[in-house]
Design an enzyme around this catalytic site. Structure first.
Site, PDB file in Angstrom:
ATOM      1  CE  LYS A  24      60.932  -4.639 111.937  1.00 37.73           C
ATOM      2  NZ  LYS A  24      61.926  -4.574 113.029  1.00 37.73           N
ATOM      3  CB  SER A  70      66.561 -15.754 114.586  1.00 33.36           C
ATOM      4  OG  SER A  70      65.222 -15.323 114.799  1.00 33.36           O
ATOM      5  CB  CYS A  82      74.038 -15.584 108.640  1.00 34.85           C
ATOM      6  SG  CYS A  82      74.276 -14.809 107.049  1.00 34.85           S
ATOM      7  CD  GLU A 114      72.560 -18.106 114.253  1.00 36.22           C
ATOM      8  OE1 GLU A 114      71.341 -18.009 114.487  1.00 36.22           O
ATOM      9  OE2 GLU A 114      73.110 -17.593 113.254  1.00 36.22           O
TER      10      GLU A 114
HETATM   11  P1  NAD Z   1      65.733 -11.630 114.761  1.00 35.11           P
HETATM   12  O1  NAD Z   1      65.080 -12.802 114.121  1.00 35.11           O
HETATM   13  O2  NAD Z   1      65.640 -11.505 116.232  1.00 35.11           O
HETATM   14  O3  NAD Z   1      65.138 -10.255 114.155  1.00 35.11           O
HETATM   15  C1  NAD Z   1      65.023 -10.051 112.768  1.00 35.11           C
HETATM   16  C2  NAD Z   1      63.859  -9.113 112.499  1.00 35.11           C
HETATM   17  O4  NAD Z   1      62.647  -9.714 112.963  1.00 35.11           O
HETATM   18  C3  NAD Z   1      63.974  -7.771 113.207  1.00 35.11           C
HETATM   19  O5  NAD Z   1      63.586  -6.762 112.323  1.00 35.11           O
HETATM   20  C4  NAD Z   1      63.017  -7.892 114.384  1.00 35.11           C
HETATM   21  O6  NAD Z   1      62.429  -6.672 114.735  1.00 35.11           O
HETATM   22  C5  NAD Z   1      61.964  -8.861 113.879  1.00 35.11           C
HETATM   23  N1  NAD Z   1      61.385  -9.728 114.927  1.00 35.11           N
HETATM   24  C6  NAD Z   1      61.990 -10.173 116.063  1.00 35.11           C
HETATM   25  N2  NAD Z   1      61.160 -11.006 116.734  1.00 35.11           N
HETATM   26  C7  NAD Z   1      60.014 -11.090 116.015  1.00 35.11           C
HETATM   27  C8  NAD Z   1      58.793 -11.812 116.168  1.00 35.11           C
HETATM   28  N3  NAD Z   1      58.575 -12.606 117.218  1.00 35.11           N
HETATM   29  N4  NAD Z   1      57.845 -11.689 115.209  1.00 35.11           N
HETATM   30  C9  NAD Z   1      58.038 -10.908 114.132  1.00 35.11           C
HETATM   31  N5  NAD Z   1      59.186 -10.199 113.942  1.00 35.11           N
HETATM   32  C10 NAD Z   1      60.167 -10.289 114.857  1.00 35.11           C
HETATM   33  O7  NAD Z   1      67.263 -11.646 114.261  1.00 35.11           O
HETATM   34  P2  NAD Z   1      68.467 -10.691 114.742  1.00 35.11           P
HETATM   35  O8  NAD Z   1      68.851 -11.065 116.135  1.00 35.11           O
HETATM   36  O9  NAD Z   1      68.180  -9.276 114.431  1.00 35.11           O
HETATM   37  O10 NAD Z   1      69.620 -11.144 113.725  1.00 35.11           O
HETATM   38  C11 NAD Z   1      70.452 -12.248 113.950  1.00 35.11           C
HETATM   39  C12 NAD Z   1      69.952 -13.479 113.243  1.00 35.11           C
HETATM   40  O11 NAD Z   1      69.830 -13.221 111.841  1.00 35.11           O
HETATM   41  C13 NAD Z   1      70.905 -14.662 113.340  1.00 35.11           C
HETATM   42  O12 NAD Z   1      70.161 -15.836 113.549  1.00 35.11           O
HETATM   43  C14 NAD Z   1      71.588 -14.694 111.982  1.00 35.11           C
HETATM   44  O13 NAD Z   1      72.094 -15.951 111.586  1.00 35.11           O
HETATM   45  C15 NAD Z   1      70.471 -14.262 111.102  1.00 35.11           C
HETATM   46  N6  NAD Z   1      70.942 -13.759 109.822  1.00 35.11           N
HETATM   47  C16 NAD Z   1      70.784 -14.557 108.752  1.00 35.11           C
HETATM   48  C17 NAD Z   1      71.243 -14.157 107.516  1.00 35.11           C
HETATM   49  C18 NAD Z   1      71.085 -15.053 106.320  1.00 35.11           C
HETATM   50  O14 NAD Z   1      71.418 -14.625 105.233  1.00 35.11           O
HETATM   51  N7  NAD Z   1      70.610 -16.264 106.451  1.00 35.11           N
HETATM   52  C19 NAD Z   1      71.874 -12.909 107.384  1.00 35.11           C
HETATM   53  C20 NAD Z   1      71.995 -12.090 108.503  1.00 35.11           C
HETATM   54  C21 NAD Z   1      71.527 -12.531 109.735  1.00 35.11           C
END
Ligand code: NAD
Length: 401
Positions: free
Chosen positions: A90, A143, A198, A292
């Protein structure tokens, strides 16, 4: 693939090429997994043998964020399928195109239909994955807020789950650090992928007088130009969030040494850009020191001792990465031992471990046991079968009936 990443995510083409190169490295490691998953065999008693085998889980899912549309799917996909699973990916609804290209190339390479599948969408699709009875394991990268929701919902349906969350990475800079290397590494860490990583440097904790290094960071930050060697921010909403953090810090008394607000790029007036920003005299209580920001923004927090620096790092809710810059082996070891993070850099600004070492943070940067990549991937993407065999019914001892 790199061109697609560049166009759909907005990072620079060279950053996109580096991302795809990392995906290749991840895939090469995954190709060695069939050799690494060998089971164990031992004669545990006379004529009694125990043997273990690794088996695939079945159908597994991978939920990805926007910031690495090619690499994050390669954290999970090659390992899950070389270990025998079928995968549903996804992708982030903000960058859905890279996944399609990956699927096309896998089909061209001969992967049987049904082994790799894509489900698009956002929250609703993720919830359906968490709830679906035929999905055995769920991995998530995104996130912390959503990582917690997905972890709870999918474990609530008795699935194997590992979710990676957000980050706030502190880089401790000590007075004996090499000026040139430290200022280059810190600047690259805070500005690469426009800070949307991240593993990005979020804050320097300046121990004692490191003004020479801070000046070097500012000089280098000024050579990073939006639209040239700095990519775009993912959305208007993200741009506004980043700029609001900077403005709030300024209002609370921090000094903006390099200001990236209001950046525009000629012929790309509809793009969302924030220039590199360096903010001095940030205090640990400020939101910008704790939350963040996910943009090319570096806070500088000044302290007098290494102990004070460790106290700030340890009080963070996150724990993805941390780094120390010093020429002293003893101090480097001391800091590495006492920071509360999963990935530590010594004189390295983006301490991503390379395969076979795994990627993963601590605290609220990860929920679940183990890691998704490296050797840890074997534990997550397979289940263990233990077979105990007895071949000598004539033996006098009959303790294993
Ligand atoms: P996000 O959490 O908004 O989205 C991630 C995924 O979750 C997407 O596929 C999105 O469609 C889905 N999603 C969003 N809201 C949702 C909800 N309420 N319920 C279920 N699914 C939902 O993250 P983003 O903005 O796409 O990415 C940035 C974040 O990812 C930052 O916080 C970053 O630090 C983190 N990140 C972490 C790592 C790691 O290895 N720890 C790596 C890359 C990114």
């Amino acid at each position: 693939m790199a061109v697609i990443v560049h166009e759909e995510n907005g990072k620079t083409l060279s950053e996109a090429i580096a991302e795809v190169e990392k995906s290749i490295e991840l895939t090469e490691f995954a190709c060695s997994l069939p050799q690494l998953v060998q089971g164990e065999i031992l004669e545990v008693s006379k004529g009694v043998e125990c043997r273990s085998e690794r088996h695939p889980l079945g159908g597994v899912a991978s939920i990805a964020p926007f910031n690495f549309p090619n690499m994050v799917p390669h954290w999970t996909l090659p390992k899950a399928i070389t270990l025998g699973n079928a995968m549903i990916l996804k992708p982030s609804e903000q960058v859905p195109i890279s996944a399609i290209r990956i699927a096309e190339l896998l089909t061209e390479a001969g992967l049987p239909d049904g082994i790799f599948n894509i489900v698009n969408g956002d929250r609703e699709s993720v919830e359906a994955i968490c709830d679906h009875a035929d999905i055995d394991a769920v991995s998530f990268v995104g996130s912390t807020k959503v990582a917690k929701i997905v972890y709870q919902r999918a474990t609530g349906h008795n699935k194997r789950v590992l979710t990676l969350g957000g980050a706030k990475n502190y880089l401790l800079v000590l007075p004996d650090a090499n000026h040139e290397m430290t200022s280059s590494d810190v600047t690259a860490s805070m500005s690469g992928c426009a800070g949307q990583r991240c593993m990005a440097a979020a804050a320097v904790i300046a121990v004692g007088n490191v003004d020479g290094i801070i000046n070097g960071i500012c000089e280098k930050a000024k050579t990073i130009i939006p639209g040239k060697n700095l990519g775009a921010i993912i959305s208007k909403e993200a741009q506004t969030r980043i700029e609001n953090y900077i403005t709030e810090a300024e209002e609370q008394g921090a000094d903006i040494l390099v200001d990236g607000r209001g950046a525009t790029v000629k012929n790309k007036e509809n793009g969302f850009y924030v220039g590199p920003t360096v903010i001095d005299h940030v205090t640990p209580e400020m939101s910008i020191a704790q939350e963040e920001v996910f943009g090319p923004v570096l806070s500088i927090i000044r302290v007098d001792t290494v102990e004070q620096a460790l106290e700030i790092e340890n009080s963070s809710q996150y724990g993805n990465a941390a780094a120390v810059f010093t020429q002293s082996g003893g101090l480097a070891k001391y800091v590495a031992a006492n920071v509360s993070a999963g990935m530590i850099g010594v004189n390295i600004g983006v301490p991503v471990p390379r395969e076979p070492f795994s990627f993963g943070g601590w605290n609220q940067s990860k929920f679940g046991v183990g890691d998704l990549t490296g050797k840890s991937s074997i534990e997550f993407w397979t289940k263990l079968k233990k077979i105990t065999t007895k071949w000598n019914p004539e033996a006098k001892t009959n303790w294993m009936s």
